[in-house]
Design a protein around this motif. Structure first.
Motif, mmCIF file in Angstrom:
data_model
loop_
_atom_site.group_PDB
_atom_site.id
_atom_site.type_symbol
_atom_site.label_atom_id
_atom_site.label_comp_id
_atom_site.label_asym_id
_atom_site.label_seq_id
_atom_site.Cartn_x
_atom_site.Cartn_y
_atom_site.Cartn_z
ATOM 1 N N VAL A 59 -5.891 81.828 36.143
ATOM 2 C CA VAL A 59 -6.447 82.567 37.336
ATOM 3 C C VAL A 59 -8.012 83.483 36.914
ATOM 4 C CG1 VAL A 59 -6.164 83.951 39.186
ATOM 5 C CG2 VAL A 59 -4.550 82.619 38.563
ATOM 6 N N ALA A 60 -7.789 84.010 35.740
ATOM 7 C CA ALA A 60 -8.722 84.792 35.010
ATOM 8 C C ALA A 60 -9.768 83.844 34.555
ATOM 9 C CB ALA A 60 -8.217 85.825 33.946
ATOM 10 N N ALA A 61 -9.532 82.656 34.022
ATOM 11 C CA ALA A 61 -10.642 81.725 33.654
ATOM 12 C C ALA A 61 -11.257 81.402 34.679
ATOM 13 C CB ALA A 61 -9.966 80.819 32.751
ATOM 14 N N ARG A 62 -10.591 81.112 35.993
ATOM 15 C CA ARG A 62 -11.228 80.397 37.146
ATOM 16 C C ARG A 62 -12.234 81.869 37.588
ATOM 17 N NH1 ARG A 62 -11.440 75.684 39.991
ATOM 18 N NH2 ARG A 62 -11.886 76.203 42.130
ATOM 19 N N CYS A 63 -11.754 83.073 37.396
ATOM 20 C CA CYS A 63 -12.974 84.045 37.671
ATOM 21 C C CYS A 63 -14.101 84.207 36.730
ATOM 22 C CB CYS A 63 -12.240 85.269 38.030
ATOM 23 S SG CYS A 63 -10.961 85.366 39.331
ATOM 24 N N ALA A 64 -13.924 83.569 35.576
ATOM 25 C CA ALA A 64 -14.818 83.839 34.211
ATOM 26 C C ALA A 64 -14.824 85.086 33.883
ATOM 27 C CB ALA A 64 -16.132 83.385 34.888
ATOM 28 N N VAL A 65 -13.200 85.574 33.730
ATOM 29 C CA VAL A 65 -13.053 86.717 33.027
ATOM 30 C C VAL A 65 -12.069 86.815 32.094
ATOM 31 C CG1 VAL A 65 -13.930 88.382 35.139
ATOM 32 C CG2 VAL A 65 -11.532 87.802 34.644
ATOM 33 N N VAL A 132 -9.615 93.193 39.112
ATOM 34 C CA VAL A 132 -8.332 93.663 39.598
ATOM 35 C C VAL A 132 -7.470 92.247 40.046
ATOM 36 C CG1 VAL A 132 -7.132 94.692 41.586
ATOM 37 C CG2 VAL A 132 -9.372 95.770 40.443
ATOM 38 N N LEU A 133 -6.353 92.169 39.814
ATOM 39 C CA LEU A 133 -5.379 90.945 40.208
ATOM 40 C C LEU A 133 -4.495 91.661 41.311
ATOM 41 C CD1 LEU A 133 -4.147 88.225 40.062
ATOM 42 C CD2 LEU A 133 -2.285 89.002 38.480
ATOM 43 N N SER A 158 -15.337 94.562 39.766
ATOM 44 C CA SER A 158 -16.419 93.659 39.604
ATOM 45 C C SER A 158 -15.720 92.176 39.794
ATOM 46 C CB SER A 158 -16.555 93.497 37.704
ATOM 47 O OG SER A 158 -15.528 93.405 37.104
ATOM 48 N N CYS A 159 -14.319 92.071 39.696
ATOM 49 C CA CYS A 159 -13.698 90.844 40.059
ATOM 50 C C CYS A 159 -12.516 90.901 40.710
ATOM 51 C CB CYS A 159 -13.494 89.755 38.868
ATOM 52 S SG CYS A 159 -12.474 88.413 38.921
#
Length: 201
Positions: A59-65, A132-133, A158-159
């Protein structure tokens, strides 16, 4: 309507079909009391823990973080205090416990907004570019979760990514039955990536 305020990614753990077991458990974990509630709460906590242990990085990778610095939950706007979702994420799930923060509060007029998506539904603590998740239990229209994401972004996140325990579906509505039939043709695996059509195994 929310423009850039919408979540950067949304990942449901599972479909929750009206009248079937998982939808029933998502209702019972917050609408029963005592040992019965604890039983369903522990089961859902285990599901969330397993999912995040395998797929949070996806999920983080999908958000580019690289990761999520804070984890929070979508608060109730119905006046429910000590929501079991908060207990689950803040106290029970090991991969979320240490990063949990109370970031959101319902706005005074939140209940008057009904199901309308609005960045004014929640107020959020100040953020300074953190990621933030955001975790919710049931996604029906997604308006509450997306409103919460918008509030977090307005506060400086930021995300924001959303993980939801169950995507609620009514098989009698529109072409939902076809969608469900297609979903059931896919073999379930914990290792199937949450954001890409491949397995981690």
């Amino acid at each position: 309507m929310l423009g850039s305020g919408v979540a950067d990614a949304v990942a449901p753990l599972s479909l929750a079909l009206k009248g079937e077991q998982y939808a029933n458990e998502l209702w019972r974990y917050k609408n029963t009391q005592g040992p019965q509630q604890q039983y369903f709460l522990m089961g859902l906590a285990a599901v969330l823990w397993r999912f995040l242990a395998v797929h949070e990085a996806c999920v983080a990778a999908r958000c580019a973080v690289s990761s999520f610095q804070h984890i929070t939950t979508v608060p109730s706007t119905s006046g429910r205090t000590n929501h079991p979702l908060r207990t689950m994420v803040a106290d029970m799930v090991g991969v979320t416990r240490d990063r949990y923060r109370e970031l959101l509060s319902p706005a005074p007029n939140a209940a008057n907004l009904g199901r309308t998506v609005s960045s004014a539904r929640y107020t959020a603590s100040a953020l300074w570019g953190e990621t933030v998740l955001l975790i919710d239990d049931t996604w029906t229209t997604g308006n509450h979760a997306q409103s919460a994401a918008a509030a977090l972004k307005a506060a400086g996140a930021s995300c924001v990514a959303i993980v939801v325990l169950g995507r609620h579906l009514n098989g009698a509505y529109g072409d939902t039955a076809t969608h469900v039939q297609q979903a059931r043709m896919r073999r379930f695996s914990w290792d199937m990536c949450a954001s890409k059509d491949h397995s981690h195994g």
